[in-house]
Write a protein that holds these residues in place. Structure first.
Motif, PDB file in Angstrom:
ATOM      1  N   MET A 199      30.539 -39.159 -67.519  1.00  0.00           N
ATOM      2  CA  MET A 199      30.479 -40.284 -68.434  1.00  0.00           C
ATOM      3  C   MET A 199      29.703 -41.434 -67.804  1.00  0.00           C
ATOM      4  N   LEU A 200      29.972 -41.712 -66.538  1.00  0.00           N
ATOM      5  CA  LEU A 200      29.281 -42.805 -65.869  1.00  0.00           C
ATOM      6  C   LEU A 200      27.789 -42.557 -65.764  1.00  0.00           C
ATOM      7  N   GLU A 201      27.416 -41.308 -65.629  1.00  0.00           N
ATOM      8  CA  GLU A 201      25.997 -40.987 -65.535  1.00  0.00           C
ATOM      9  C   GLU A 201      25.279 -41.179 -66.863  1.00  0.00           C
ATOM     10  N   ALA A 202      26.031 -41.233 -67.958  1.00  0.00           N
ATOM     11  CA  ALA A 202      25.411 -41.345 -69.286  1.00  0.00           C
ATOM     12  C   ALA A 202      25.302 -42.778 -69.776  1.00  0.00           C
ATOM     13  N   VAL A 203      25.972 -43.733 -69.111  1.00  0.00           N
ATOM     14  CA  VAL A 203      26.009 -45.086 -69.633  1.00  0.00           C
ATOM     15  C   VAL A 203      24.822 -45.904 -69.155  1.00  0.00           C
ATOM     16  N   GLU A 204      24.584 -47.018 -69.851  1.00  0.00           N
ATOM     17  CA  GLU A 204      23.577 -48.002 -69.461  1.00  0.00           C
ATOM     18  C   GLU A 204      24.294 -49.088 -68.651  1.00  0.00           C
ATOM     19  N   PRO A 205      24.031 -49.174 -67.340  1.00  0.00           N
ATOM     20  CA  PRO A 205      24.787 -50.121 -66.515  1.00  0.00           C
ATOM     21  C   PRO A 205      24.486 -51.572 -66.868  1.00  0.00           C
ATOM     22  N   ASP A 206      25.508 -52.428 -66.881  1.00  0.00           N
ATOM     23  CA  ASP A 206      25.335 -53.862 -67.036  1.00  0.00           C
ATOM     24  C   ASP A 206      26.557 -54.557 -66.460  1.00  0.00           C
ATOM     25  N   VAL A 207      26.539 -55.889 -66.492  1.00  0.00           N
ATOM     26  CA  VAL A 207      27.613 -56.664 -65.870  1.00  0.00           C
ATOM     27  C   VAL A 207      28.961 -56.329 -66.489  1.00  0.00           C
ATOM     28  N   HIS A 208      29.020 -56.173 -67.805  1.00  0.00           N
ATOM     29  CA  HIS A 208      30.298 -55.910 -68.471  1.00  0.00           C
ATOM     30  C   HIS A 208      30.843 -54.532 -68.113  1.00  0.00           C
ATOM     31  N   LEU A 209      29.949 -53.549 -67.952  1.00  0.00           N
ATOM     32  CA  LEU A 209      30.402 -52.230 -67.520  1.00  0.00           C
ATOM     33  C   LEU A 209      30.964 -52.311 -66.103  1.00  0.00           C
ATOM     34  N   VAL A 210      30.292 -53.049 -65.231  1.00  0.00           N
ATOM     35  CA  VAL A 210      30.796 -53.232 -63.869  1.00  0.00           C
ATOM     36  C   VAL A 210      32.184 -53.856 -63.901  1.00  0.00           C
ATOM     37  N   ALA A 211      32.361 -54.877 -64.743  1.00  0.00           N
ATOM     38  CA  ALA A 211      33.673 -55.520 -64.848  1.00  0.00           C
ATOM     39  C   ALA A 211      34.737 -54.522 -65.283  1.00  0.00           C
ATOM     40  N   THR A 212      34.399 -53.654 -66.234  1.00  0.00           N
ATOM     41  CA  THR A 212      35.351 -52.638 -66.693  1.00  0.00           C
ATOM     42  C   THR A 212      35.691 -51.666 -65.569  1.00  0.00           C
ATOM     43  N   LEU A 213      34.676 -51.230 -64.825  1.00  0.00           N
ATOM     44  CA  LEU A 213      34.914 -50.300 -63.716  1.00  0.00           C
ATOM     45  C   LEU A 213      35.793 -50.935 -62.644  1.00  0.00           C
ATOM     46  N   LEU A 214      35.553 -52.223 -62.378  1.00  0.00           N
ATOM     47  CA  LEU A 214      36.356 -52.893 -61.357  1.00  0.00           C
ATOM     48  C   LEU A 214      37.823 -52.995 -61.783  1.00  0.00           C
ATOM     49  N   SER A 215      38.049 -53.196 -63.084  1.00  0.00           N
ATOM     50  CA  SER A 215      39.428 -53.259 -63.564  1.00  0.00           C
ATOM     51  C   SER A 215      40.105 -51.891 -63.475  1.00  0.00           C
ATOM     52  N   LEU A 216      39.305 -50.821 -63.436  1.00  0.00           N
ATOM     53  CA  LEU A 216      39.845 -49.462 -63.379  1.00  0.00           C
ATOM     54  C   LEU A 216      39.830 -48.862 -61.979  1.00  0.00           C
ATOM     55  N   HIS A 217      39.235 -49.573 -61.002  1.00  0.00           N
ATOM     56  CA  HIS A 217      38.873 -48.865 -59.766  1.00  0.00           C
ATOM     57  C   HIS A 217      40.073 -48.357 -58.988  1.00  0.00           C
ATOM     58  N   ARG A 250      34.727 -42.009 -57.812  1.00  0.00           N
ATOM     59  CA  ARG A 250      34.588 -43.262 -57.070  1.00  0.00           C
ATOM     60  C   ARG A 250      33.155 -43.497 -56.584  1.00  0.00           C
ATOM     61  N   GLU A 251      32.520 -42.463 -56.035  1.00  0.00           N
ATOM     62  CA  GLU A 251      31.169 -42.638 -55.504  1.00  0.00           C
ATOM     63  C   GLU A 251      30.170 -42.899 -56.624  1.00  0.00           C
ATOM     64  N   THR A 252      30.347 -42.203 -57.753  1.00  0.00           N
ATOM     65  CA  THR A 252      29.473 -42.457 -58.903  1.00  0.00           C
ATOM     66  C   THR A 252      29.635 -43.887 -59.383  1.00  0.00           C
ATOM     67  N   ALA A 253      30.878 -44.367 -59.403  1.00  0.00           N
ATOM     68  CA  ALA A 253      31.134 -45.742 -59.820  1.00  0.00           C
ATOM     69  C   ALA A 253      30.448 -46.734 -58.882  1.00  0.00           C
ATOM     70  N   ARG A 254      30.495 -46.484 -57.593  1.00  0.00           N
ATOM     71  CA  ARG A 254      29.830 -47.375 -56.640  1.00  0.00           C
ATOM     72  C   ARG A 254      28.323 -47.386 -56.867  1.00  0.00           C
ATOM     73  N   LEU A 255      27.752 -46.243 -57.199  1.00  0.00           N
ATOM     74  CA  LEU A 255      26.317 -46.180 -57.462  1.00  0.00           C
ATOM     75  C   LEU A 255      25.955 -47.004 -58.697  1.00  0.00           C
ATOM     76  N   VAL A 256      26.799 -46.922 -59.731  1.00  0.00           N
ATOM     77  CA  VAL A 256      26.562 -47.714 -60.936  1.00  0.00           C
ATOM     78  C   VAL A 256      26.646 -49.204 -60.615  1.00  0.00           C
ATOM     79  N   VAL A 257      27.685 -49.586 -59.882  1.00  0.00           N
ATOM     80  CA  VAL A 257      27.853 -50.992 -59.516  1.00  0.00           C
ATOM     81  C   VAL A 257      26.689 -51.465 -58.648  1.00  0.00           C
TER      82      VAL A 257
END
Length: 392
Positions: free
Chosen positions: A116-134, A142-149
């Protein structure tokens, strides 16, 4: 719009207008356009219907003539939909639709899956969502999330770093100048320009009534900046931007930068400022707010008040001791600290905030206002030079 009005025109401009109205209204017997999308338009309409068709609940059904939500809770279906919207819409629109999908259809948990993370368009709001879920991210994600951030952080640094350094370097240089320099400290170029009004043509010379110095001794004194950032859930975007700016400020040798984040506890992330991604994953979005406790910590770390700027980034919904918070700000300002209150550091517009607390701080000479990332360098420059802030 009724059906007669919608079908009145027959030229290319009218056809384009009907097409846009059809995509906006979503079809059904009540849209009145008489237009049936085909090909790419049909695919765009399907992507819009999947998100905006129902009441915002996964799998919602529609009444006749209404759109329905068609994403459900299926990860493969959502992944295909994310791919579709990136194909048919420009990136700014994609980001808005992704944000709406997370808010309307409860898709946050699907972001725990790497595909799912590989399919999204990264932006500040997505980063905020990932941080709330981390805290809930599995190791496989986790590593994919860090790459997106990291991708978003690098884009923000590229956009903001050069201008921030240039603006603050100029401010530090101006604040370091002295008005009564010794002879070997005189900046002759600036002195001549400052006294051009005193040019004597008969003597072909300038009378230097005002001397401008390099201020070598002043420049040797580093300014201190303390970023005190509320990490409650409503401040998510501000935490992202503050982390990036913190890393940029920390890279400037003329500044000593400290980054403190807080909810009901206080965490000093200064040691992580060389990598804003580490800063972000060290933050814990959510929880309550104890501004007084955070300011007490920041105050205890100030050693040279007259050379210090404290930037509080918070919506001021204080859960701690309100009177102590205000008194602490008053004490810092009385000691010579430049105190700046930002209700938000983001592009999200005016936030909800505590008006009583904002008024109390304004009465102390620290007006509270929302600040965009593009304005932040000017705000910091003004604070470092001890001049009025450029309020939006």
């Amino acid at each position: 719009m009724n059906e007669t009005d919608a079908r009145a025109g027959s030229g290319p401009a009218d056809a384009a207008r009907l097409r846009r109205w059809r995509l906006v209204l979503g079809g059904g017997g009540a849209d009145g356009t008489g237009h049936t999308p085909a090909g790419r338009d049909a695919a765009m309409d399907g992507a819009l219907e999947a998100l905006y068709g129902g009441d915002g609940e996964p799998g919602a059904r529609r009444a006749p003539g209404e759109r329905s939500a068609g994403l459900g809770g299926s990860a493969p279906r959502v992944a295909r939909w994310l791919g579709d919207i990136r194909t048919y819409f420009p990136s700014p629109v994609v980001r808005v639709m992704q944000r709406d999908a997370i808010d309307r259809l409860g898709l946050s948990t699907l972001l725990l899956e790497p595909e799912m993370l590989e399919a999204v368009e990264p932006d500040v709001h997505l980063v905020a969502t990932l941080l709330s879920l981390h805290q809930a991210l599995p190791d496989t994600t986790r590593e994919t999330a860090r790459l997106v951030v990291r991708r978003v952080v690098e884009e923000l640094e590229e956009r903001l770093a050069s201008r921030t350094r240039a603006t603050l370097t100029g401010a530090l240089d101006r604040s370091a100048r002295v008005s009564r320099p010794r002879h070997h400290d005189i900046d002759w170029d600036r002195t001549i320009r400052a006294n051009l009004g005193n040019y004597l043509p008969e003597h072909r010379t300038v009378v230097p009534e005002r001397l401008v110095g390099h201020g070598r001794a002043a420049r040797a004194v580093r300014k201190e900046v303390v970023l005190c950032v509320d990490q409650s859930g409503s401040m998510a975007s501000s935490v992202v931007y503050a982390s990036v700016f913190g890393a940029v400020l920390a890279s400037m040798r003329a500044l000593s930068t400290r980054l403190v984040v807080f909810d009901t506890s206080v965490v000093d992330l200064t040691e992580r400022l060389d990598d804003p991604v580490d800063v972000l994953f060290g933050a814990r979005l959510g929880g309550g707010t104890d501004i007084n406790r955070a300011l007490a910590y920041c105050q205890s770390r100030i050693t040279r008040p007259a050379e210090t700027v404290v930037v509080l980034i918070s919506d001021l919904h204080e859960g701690g001791i309100r009177d102590e918070m205000v008194a602490r700000v008053a004490a810092m300002k009385a000691a010579g600290v430049e105190f700046v209150t930002l209700l938000a550091l983001s592009d999200d517009g005016a936030p909800a905030y505590d008006h009583d607390h904002a008024a109390a701080l304004a009465a102390l000479g620290s007006p509270a206002f929302a600040c965009t990332p593009d304005l932040f360098p000017e705000v910091m420059a003004a604070a470092l030079e001890k001049r009025p802030l450029p309020l939006p």
